[in-house]
Design a protein around this motif. Structure first.
Motif, PDB file in Angstrom:
ATOM      1  N   LEU A  77      36.370  20.502  -3.639  1.00  0.00           N
ATOM      2  CA  LEU A  77      37.300  21.405  -4.306  1.00  0.00           C
ATOM      3  C   LEU A  77      37.784  22.452  -3.325  1.00  0.00           C
ATOM      4  O   LEU A  77      37.100  22.784  -2.365  1.00  0.00           O
ATOM      5  N   ARG A  78      38.968  22.997  -3.578  1.00  0.00           N
ATOM      6  CA  ARG A  78      39.486  24.067  -2.731  1.00  0.00           C
ATOM      7  C   ARG A  78      40.377  24.966  -3.567  1.00  0.00           C
ATOM      8  O   ARG A  78      40.909  24.542  -4.583  1.00  0.00           O
ATOM      9  N   TRP A  79      40.537  26.190  -3.128  1.00  0.00           N
ATOM     10  CA  TRP A  79      41.464  27.099  -3.793  1.00  0.00           C
ATOM     11  C   TRP A  79      42.880  26.748  -3.380  1.00  0.00           C
ATOM     12  O   TRP A  79      43.115  26.333  -2.247  1.00  0.00           O
ATOM     13  N   PRO A  80      43.844  26.913  -4.272  1.00  0.00           N
ATOM     14  CA  PRO A  80      45.240  26.670  -3.880  1.00  0.00           C
ATOM     15  C   PRO A  80      45.686  27.691  -2.833  1.00  0.00           C
ATOM     16  O   PRO A  80      45.438  28.881  -2.976  1.00  0.00           O
ATOM     17  N   GLN A  81      46.304  27.216  -1.783  1.00  0.00           N
ATOM     18  CA  GLN A  81      46.747  28.070  -0.690  1.00  0.00           C
ATOM     19  C   GLN A  81      48.270  28.226  -0.725  1.00  0.00           C
ATOM     20  O   GLN A  81      48.947  27.605  -1.536  1.00  0.00           O
ATOM     21  N   ASP A  82      48.809  29.040   0.174  1.00  0.00           N
ATOM     22  CA  ASP A  82      50.257  29.226   0.261  1.00  0.00           C
ATOM     23  C   ASP A  82      50.950  27.989   0.828  1.00  0.00           C
ATOM     24  O   ASP A  82      52.084  27.702   0.472  1.00  0.00           O
ATOM     25  N   ASN A  83      50.258  27.271   1.708  1.00  0.00           N
ATOM     26  CA  ASN A  83      50.808  26.069   2.323  1.00  0.00           C
ATOM     27  C   ASN A  83      49.970  24.868   1.928  1.00  0.00           C
ATOM     28  O   ASN A  83      48.759  24.972   1.734  1.00  0.00           O
ATOM     29  N   CYS A  84      50.622  23.722   1.836  1.00  0.00           N
ATOM     30  CA  CYS A  84      49.928  22.462   1.518  1.00  0.00           C
ATOM     31  C   CYS A  84      48.966  22.124   2.665  1.00  0.00           C
ATOM     32  O   CYS A  84      49.304  22.271   3.833  1.00  0.00           O
ATOM     33  N   HIS A  85      47.787  21.649   2.318  1.00  0.00           N
ATOM     34  CA  HIS A  85      46.803  21.318   3.352  1.00  0.00           C
ATOM     35  C   HIS A  85      47.119  20.000   4.040  1.00  0.00           C
ATOM     36  O   HIS A  85      46.583  19.724   5.105  1.00  0.00           O
ATOM     37  N   LYS A  86      48.018  19.197   3.476  1.00  0.00           N
ATOM     38  CA  LYS A  86      48.336  17.917   4.079  1.00  0.00           C
ATOM     39  C   LYS A  86      49.629  17.965   4.912  1.00  0.00           C
ATOM     40  O   LYS A  86      49.649  17.584   6.074  1.00  0.00           O
TER      41      LYS A  86
END
Length: 93
Positions: free
Chosen positions: A78-87
């Motif tokens: 799981l991860r917190w939603p960030q400002d930029n996509c992780h992919k």
């Protein structure tokens, strides 16, 4: 901070408050009478918790479609939603 992250944190705080409300009223909770109106805090917590899970599951990148919170079916991934996509690195709003 990302607006999705703010909304997710707000929803989780509300869920915690509903859980505290239910746990403070646990003396009136009866397991054999599970559909009685005295158990409204239980049903409120369950339905709101399901809403929070669906909200977190549906957060995705608009460009590549990658999920931002639940990346796989592993509970530890799981991860917190960030400002930029992780992919793909594009801005998520």
């Amino acid at each position: 901070m990302n607006k999705n992250k703010k909304k997710l944190i707000t929803l989780l705080v509300i869920q915690i408050l509903i859980t505290i409300l239910h746990r403070s009223d646990i003396a009136n909770f009866q397991g054999d009478d599970w559909f009685h109106l005295s158990n409204w805090t239980y049903w409120l917590g369950m339905s709101f918790g399901i809403y929070v899970l669906f909200f977190a599951y549906n957060l995705h990148c608009a460009k590549c479609g990658t999920r931002q919170v639940f990346r796989s079916f592993n509970a530890l991934d799981l991860r917190w939603p960030q400002d930029n996509c992780h992919k793909c690195g594009c801005k998520v709003e």
